[in-house]
Design an enzyme around this catalytic site. Structure first.
Site, PDB file in Angstrom:
ATOM      1  N   GLN A 110      71.353 -19.981   9.705  1.00  0.00           N
ATOM      2  CA  GLN A 110      70.608 -18.805  10.180  1.00  0.00           C
ATOM      3  C   GLN A 110      69.102 -18.837   9.943  1.00  0.00           C
ATOM      4  O   GLN A 110      68.323 -18.487  10.854  1.00  0.00           O
ATOM      5  CB  GLN A 110      71.198 -17.527   9.555  1.00  0.00           C
ATOM      6  N   PHE A 131      67.397 -28.222   6.074  1.00  0.00           N
ATOM      7  CA  PHE A 131      68.470 -28.962   5.412  1.00  0.00           C
ATOM      8  C   PHE A 131      68.418 -28.695   3.919  1.00  0.00           C
ATOM      9  O   PHE A 131      67.429 -28.181   3.394  1.00  0.00           O
ATOM     10  CB  PHE A 131      68.305 -30.470   5.642  1.00  0.00           C
ATOM     11  N   GLU A 178      72.324 -16.965   2.040  1.00  0.00           N
ATOM     12  CA  GLU A 178      71.785 -15.605   2.046  1.00  0.00           C
ATOM     13  C   GLU A 178      71.889 -14.846   0.705  1.00  0.00           C
ATOM     14  O   GLU A 178      70.882 -14.440   0.122  1.00  0.00           O
ATOM     15  CB  GLU A 178      72.537 -14.817   3.133  1.00  0.00           C
ATOM     16  N   GLY A 197      59.143   5.011  -2.003  1.00  0.00           N
ATOM     17  CA  GLY A 197      57.737   5.338  -2.205  1.00  0.00           C
ATOM     18  C   GLY A 197      57.620   6.641  -2.979  1.00  0.00           C
ATOM     19  O   GLY A 197      58.450   6.959  -3.819  1.00  0.00           O
ATOM     20  N   GLY A 198      56.604   7.405  -2.673  1.00  0.00           N
ATOM     21  CA  GLY A 198      56.400   8.665  -3.375  1.00  0.00           C
ATOM     22  C   GLY A 198      57.141   9.822  -2.724  1.00  0.00           C
ATOM     23  O   GLY A 198      56.992  10.972  -3.149  1.00  0.00           O
ATOM     24  N   ASP A 253      67.973 -15.014   4.895  1.00  0.00           N
ATOM     25  CA  ASP A 253      68.003 -15.927   6.041  1.00  0.00           C
ATOM     26  C   ASP A 253      66.952 -15.592   7.099  1.00  0.00           C
ATOM     27  O   ASP A 253      65.916 -16.225   7.198  1.00  0.00           O
ATOM     28  CB  ASP A 253      69.390 -15.894   6.676  1.00  0.00           C
ATOM     29  N   LYS A 283      71.178 -25.827  -3.292  1.00  0.00           N
ATOM     30  CA  LYS A 283      71.430 -25.378  -1.917  1.00  0.00           C
ATOM     31  C   LYS A 283      71.587 -23.867  -1.965  1.00  0.00           C
ATOM     32  O   LYS A 283      72.128 -23.335  -2.940  1.00  0.00           O
ATOM     33  CB  LYS A 283      72.709 -26.008  -1.386  1.00  0.00           C
TER      34      LYS A 283
END
Ligand code: CAO
Length: 416
Positions: A17, A97, A140, A248-249, A169, A137
């Site tokens: 992917q 790879f 995800e 966030g805020g 990915d 290796k």
């Protein structure tokens, strides 16, 4: 219509992917992307999670549109010779790879740079070069754990959680695409190619930037006021998992709507934006909250923010998520329904914008995919089908100057 990347030739030595997402994006924008695949099997995703026997799996078709497929055994001398020819006339080589595979094949950065000093060599690896894990290796979820996403995602009383979004990915592929385009612009100025490397860990961490912000705030003041743990819970010395809290805020939460008991997605995300407090109160029919000192400021609201969310849920109880958003949008409240994949697949706006597209495929019939999320005023990317394994082998070999007889011979010796 000419496209911005017309004339850019890319050797797509990618699989699964992360790499394919990058080269697919560049193909949409006009690059000539030639996917080099192992004869007989090709990219492993052609066979993974097949829903139609003998037809390329959706995993492959949705990440390899607009490309050509060249089957080539690049470990055999005849295959290496073809690849070298291709390298000499390409602008970019992209690969993902496992560590060292390209070197073992005989195509180190030094060798590639010698074959074509103008070529950009772009790589995805799990960890950056020189990192103490650079021999690993990576897939995800491994990257999500290594990049800080998992430790900060989920609920405080549950384990670290991975996201369904491909932060490791496709996100890394998008970072790589930016790197490639930058190197191409750089080459216009210097005439030289260069190596572009992106690690999945780094790309995940880049998206977790605000969590590194929070780590530093936590170390300085000992608490994080926008997290559900504040002010009643405890903080340790690491950024906690905040459930569905706004990052966030602006406090926010996923809230139940009508039908939540049977529909797993009958929810909306509701944001209590500071300056929108007055419209929120009006929308909820709680005008008395507007000037109440217990509610008036964000600081005053925070200690009982969950009680406020409960009141909003009571208001939502007789409204579907779509009805609720239709009311709240009139009050300028940042909110959205929680949409399922089924709803997104059929969303007329996404169809009209080309974000969800139907693509005709030689073996599958029509399949649905996500088109370009980037919209241009002068370019409307047309999404074409992913190639069958080796579909363009003869065409690519002919373009490299091989005669019909030579192409036949290459097939005969199974070098391609
Ligand atoms: N002809 C001949 N050999 C070929 C070939 C071709 N056309 N294409 C690939 N190969 C060979 C390579 O040379 C390599 O052989 P060696 O290991 O003997 O040198 C092998 O096929 C591929 O090895 P790999 O390590 O890439 O593949 P894997 O299935 O073992 O691992 C993955 C897959 C994804 C874990 C690994 O490629 C990886 O870590 N990639 C970098 C990080 C990454 O992109 N991960 C995300 C993938 S998307 O989830």
């Amino acid at each position: 219509m000419s496209k911005p990347l017309d004339g850019i030739k890319i050797i797509d030595f990618t699989h699964v992917q992360a790499g394919p997402a990058c080269t697919q994006l560049l193909a949409w924008f006009g690059a000539d992307v030639i996917k080099v695949e192992r004869p007989g099997s090709g990219d492993v995703t052609r066979n993974q999670l097949r829903d139609i026997p003998d037809a390329d799996a959706l995993y492959f078709t949705m990440l390899n549109s607009n490309k050509k497929s060249l089957t080539l055994d690049t470990k055999k001398p005849e295959g290496k010779e073809v690849l070298e020819k291709l390298i000499r006339e390409s602008d970019v080589l992209v690969e993902n790879f496992g560590p060292g595979a390209l070197d073992r094949m005989g195509f180190s950065w030094e060798r590639l740079n010698e074959l074509n000093p103008k070529m950009i060599v772009a790589s995805v690896k799990g960890f950056s070069d020189g990192h103490h894990y650079d021999d690993l290796k990576v897939y995800e979820n491994v990257a999500q754990c290594a990049g800080g996403a998992a430790s900060t995602t989920g609920f405080w009383d549950g384990p670290p959680t991975v996201s369904a979004a491909a932060l490791g990915d496709s996100n890394t592929g998008m970072h790589l695409a930016i790197g490639i385009l930058t190197a191409l612009i750089g080459r216009d100025k210097t005439g030289k190619g260069q190596k572009v490397a992106v690690s999945m860990q780094d790309s995940v961490l880049n998206l977790c930037r605000v969590k590194l912000r929070d780590q530093q705030r936590l170390e300085r003041v000992g608490y994080l006021e926008e997290y559900p743990q504040y002010p009643h819970g405890e903080f340790s010395d690491v950024v906690p998992r905040g459930g569905n809290a706004g990052g966030g805020g602006q406090p926010g939460w996923v809230l139940k709507c009508k039908g939540w008991e049977s529909d797993p997605n009958a929810y909306i995300y509701f944001t209590v934006q500071g300056h929108a407090w007055e419209p929120i109160c009006r929308a909820l029919g709680k005008p008395e909250w507007i000037d109440d000192p217990a509610y008036k400021t964000a600081e005053a609201r925070q200690p009982h923010i969950f009680e406020i969310f409960e009141t909003i849920e009571a208001w939502l109880a007789d409204k579907t998520k779509l009805e609720a958003v239709n009311i709240l949008r009139k009050f300028d409240i940042p909110c959205a329904p929680v949409l399922s994949m089924k709803e997104l697949a059929n969303d007329p706006s996404l169809r009209a914008s080309g974000t969800i597209v139907e693509v005709p495929h030689k073996k599958r019939g029509t399949y649905l995919t996500v088109g370009s999320p980037i919209k241009f005023s002068d370019l409307k990317p047309e999404i074409t089908a992913s190639p069958l394994l080796g579909e363009h082998t003869d065409e690519v070999l002919a373009s490299l100057g091989y005669s019909k007889q030579e192409i036949f011979t290459l097939h005969e010796v199974k070098a391609v």
